[in-house]
Design a protein around this motif. Structure first.
Motif, PDB file in Angstrom:
ATOM      1  N   ASN A 131     -19.944 -31.802 135.453  1.00 43.52           N
ATOM      2  CA  ASN A 131     -20.817 -31.573 134.300  1.00 43.52           C
ATOM      3  C   ASN A 131     -22.228 -31.197 134.724  1.00 43.52           C
ATOM      4  O   ASN A 131     -22.892 -30.408 134.063  1.00 43.52           O
ATOM      5  CB  ASN A 131     -20.840 -32.795 133.376  1.00 43.52           C
ATOM      6  N   GLU A 140     -19.015 -28.812 127.947  1.00 43.80           N
ATOM      7  CA  GLU A 140     -19.114 -30.177 128.457  1.00 43.80           C
ATOM      8  C   GLU A 140     -17.704 -30.644 128.763  1.00 43.80           C
ATOM      9  O   GLU A 140     -16.795 -30.479 127.937  1.00 43.80           O
ATOM     10  CB  GLU A 140     -19.759 -31.103 127.429  1.00 43.80           C
ATOM     11  N   LEU A 158     -15.249 -33.424 128.820  1.00 44.02           N
ATOM     12  CA  LEU A 158     -15.150 -34.709 128.136  1.00 44.02           C
ATOM     13  C   LEU A 158     -14.231 -35.681 128.875  1.00 44.02           C
ATOM     14  O   LEU A 158     -14.508 -36.876 128.934  1.00 44.02           O
ATOM     15  CB  LEU A 158     -14.641 -34.503 126.710  1.00 44.02           C
ATOM     16  N   GLU A 159     -13.131 -35.160 129.379  1.00 39.06           N
ATOM     17  CA  GLU A 159     -12.152 -35.975 130.088  1.00 39.06           C
ATOM     18  C   GLU A 159     -11.646 -35.191 131.280  1.00 39.06           C
ATOM     19  O   GLU A 159     -11.532 -33.968 131.228  1.00 39.06           O
ATOM     20  CB  GLU A 159     -10.963 -36.324 129.190  1.00 39.06           C
ATOM     21  N   SER A 171     -15.442 -29.495 125.645  1.00 41.65           N
ATOM     22  CA  SER A 171     -15.944 -28.990 124.367  1.00 41.65           C
ATOM     23  C   SER A 171     -16.830 -27.783 124.667  1.00 41.65           C
ATOM     24  O   SER A 171     -17.394 -27.667 125.755  1.00 41.65           O
ATOM     25  CB  SER A 171     -16.731 -30.062 123.611  1.00 41.65           C
ATOM     26  N   TYR A 192     -12.759 -27.193 121.131  1.00 40.99           N
ATOM     27  CA  TYR A 192     -12.250 -28.046 122.200  1.00 40.99           C
ATOM     28  C   TYR A 192     -11.151 -27.330 122.963  1.00 40.99           C
ATOM     29  O   TYR A 192     -10.331 -26.626 122.357  1.00 40.99           O
ATOM     30  CB  TYR A 192     -11.710 -29.359 121.617  1.00 40.99           C
TER      31      TYR A 192
END
Length: 137
Positions: free
Chosen positions: A12, A25, A27-28, A38, A98
């Motif tokens: 990130n 970004e 996220l996981e 995202s 997403y």
């Protein structure tokens, strides 16, 4: 050895310029070669019909698939896309989108990748399959 959390934070913090442009970004992150990201689709990404231009959708999917490959490698690599196919299933609208990227198979020279793009309600907007060449950075 890099921990899962360290890899997520590093990726990130070191997004490529396209990821920054697309408001990406991570996220996981699953070290087994899966990521959830995202993106922020701005009105500037839209065509005259008011939907996100297909090339922008493809770039989001490409970024998600490549990040999955980096997660799978567990180290800093560059992932060059050799070919890709995108199926556009529903129009994407400006706003938060997403993506889920995954590694189907990663060999020493070639990786087979997939990614899906969803809207905020979970509707599948597009699917990509690609072949890529992961390389040491």
């Amino acid at each position: 050895m890099t921990t899962h959390e360290e890899l997520l934070a590093r990726l990130n913090a070191d997004l490529p310029p396209t990821g920054i442009l697309l408001g990406a970004e991570i996220l996981e992150l699953d070290p087994a070669g899966r990521v959830r990201m995202s993106f922020v689709a701005t009105p500037a990404f839209c065509n005259p019909n008011g939907t996100v231009q297909g090339g922008i959708v493809a770039a989001m999917l490409d970024d998600a698939a490549e990040m999955a490959c980096v997660a799978d490698a567990g180290k800093r690599i560059f992932v060059a896309t050799i070919e890709m196919k995108v199926s556009f299933l529903l129009p994407a609208k400006a706003g938060k989108l997403y993506a889920e990227g995954r590694v189907i198979k990663r060999g020493r020279m070639i990786a087979f990748l997939e990614a899906d793009l969803f809207d905020g309600e979970g509707a599948l907007l597009a699917r990509m399959t690609s072949t890529a060449a992961p390389r040491a950075f």
